[in-house]
Structures are given as structure tokens and as C-alpha cells.
Design a protein around this motif. Structure first.
Motif, short mmCIF file in Angstrom:
data_model
loop_
_atom_site.label_atom_id
_atom_site.label_comp_id
_atom_site.label_asym_id
_atom_site.label_seq_id
_atom_site.Cartn_x
_atom_site.Cartn_y
_atom_site.Cartn_z
N VAL A 164 3.53 5.94 -3.02
CA VAL A 164 4.79 6.54 -3.46
C VAL A 164 4.77 6.74 -4.97
CG1 VAL A 164 7.27 6.12 -3.70
CG2 VAL A 164 6.15 5.73 -1.51
N LYS A 165 4.28 5.76 -5.72
CA LYS A 165 4.20 5.89 -7.17
C LYS A 165 3.27 7.03 -7.58
CE LYS A 165 5.18 1.08 -8.29
NZ LYS A 165 4.64 -0.15 -8.87
N VAL A 166 2.14 7.13 -6.92
CA VAL A 166 1.19 8.20 -7.23
C VAL A 166 1.80 9.56 -6.89
CG1 VAL A 166 -1.04 9.20 -6.58
CG2 VAL A 166 -0.85 6.76 -7.00
N ALA A 167 2.47 9.65 -5.75
CA ALA A 167 3.09 10.92 -5.36
C ALA A 167 4.20 11.31 -6.33
CB ALA A 167 3.64 10.82 -3.94
N MET A 168 4.98 10.34 -6.79
CA MET A 168 6.04 10.64 -7.75
C MET A 168 5.47 11.10 -9.08
SD MET A 168 8.88 10.38 -6.23
CE MET A 168 10.03 10.36 -7.57
N ALA A 169 4.38 10.50 -9.52
CA ALA A 169 3.75 10.91 -10.77
C ALA A 169 3.21 12.33 -10.66
CB ALA A 169 2.63 9.93 -11.14
N ILE A 170 2.60 12.66 -9.54
CA ILE A 170 2.08 14.01 -9.33
C ILE A 170 3.22 15.02 -9.28
CG2 ILE A 170 0.90 15.49 -7.66
CD1 ILE A 170 -0.92 13.08 -7.05
N ALA A 171 4.31 14.67 -8.60
CA ALA A 171 5.46 15.57 -8.51
C ALA A 171 6.07 15.80 -9.89
CB ALA A 171 6.50 15.00 -7.55
N SER A 215 0.83 -1.21 0.00
CA SER A 215 0.00 0.00 0.00
C SER A 215 0.86 1.25 0.00
CB SER A 215 -0.95 0.00 1.19
OG SER A 215 -0.23 0.06 2.40
N THR A 216 2.00 1.23 0.68
CA THR A 216 2.85 2.41 0.66
C THR A 216 3.53 2.57 -0.69
OG1 THR A 216 4.68 1.16 1.61
CG2 THR A 216 3.29 2.40 3.14
#
Length: 76
Positions: A24-31, A19-20
Motif C-alpha cells: 500500500v505504501k509503495v502504491a501510494m508513493a507511485i500514485a 506485507s499488504t
């Protein structure tokens, strides 16, 4: 009554890491999207308000403007 399955320590940690990893993947894509968008926005602001093209290479500079795209003639 149904009981929830009890996981051993390793399996519980594996499910927590999955789940983490997703977040992390979603946060990196948004960044990444944010950084690219900010860079594009800065370029738009620069080209709209500050950039002025060279008059030397401008095709509307006059009849005396030379075409610099051709090859130089060879003397034989």
C-alpha cells in the motif's frame, strides 16, 4: 525433517497485514509521483504552446515602458 513453524491465527494475520502495508505504501508513493508528474507535464504544455506574456509589463515593449517596481514618490 524440519517443519515450518505454525503460527497462531493472530500472528499469521499480523504477518499478512505487514506485507499488504508495504505494498500500500509503495502504491501510494507511485500514485503521488504520477499525479505530480502529470500536473507538471500539463503546465509545461500550457506554458510552451498557449501562454503569451502581457506586453504591458514586458521590458522589451519600448522606451515608453514604465518601471512598476518602485515606490511612488512622496510630496512633502
Amino acid at each position: 525433517m524440519k517443519r515450518r513453524p505454525s503460527y497462531p491465527g493472530e500472528l499469521r494475520a499480523k504477518h499478512a497485514n505487514m506485507s499488504t502495508k508495504i505494498w500500500v505504501k509503495v502504491a501510494m508513493a507511485i500514485a503521488y509521483f504520477f499525479c505530480v508528474s502529470v500536473a507538471a507535464f500539463i503546465l509545461v504544455i500550457y506554458y510552451v504552446f498557449f501562454w503569451t506574456p502581457d506586453q504591458q509589463y514586458n521590458s522589451t515593449a519600448g522606451a515608453g515602458a514604465t518601471n512598476r517596481t518602485g515606490c511612488a514618490p512622496t510630496n512633502q
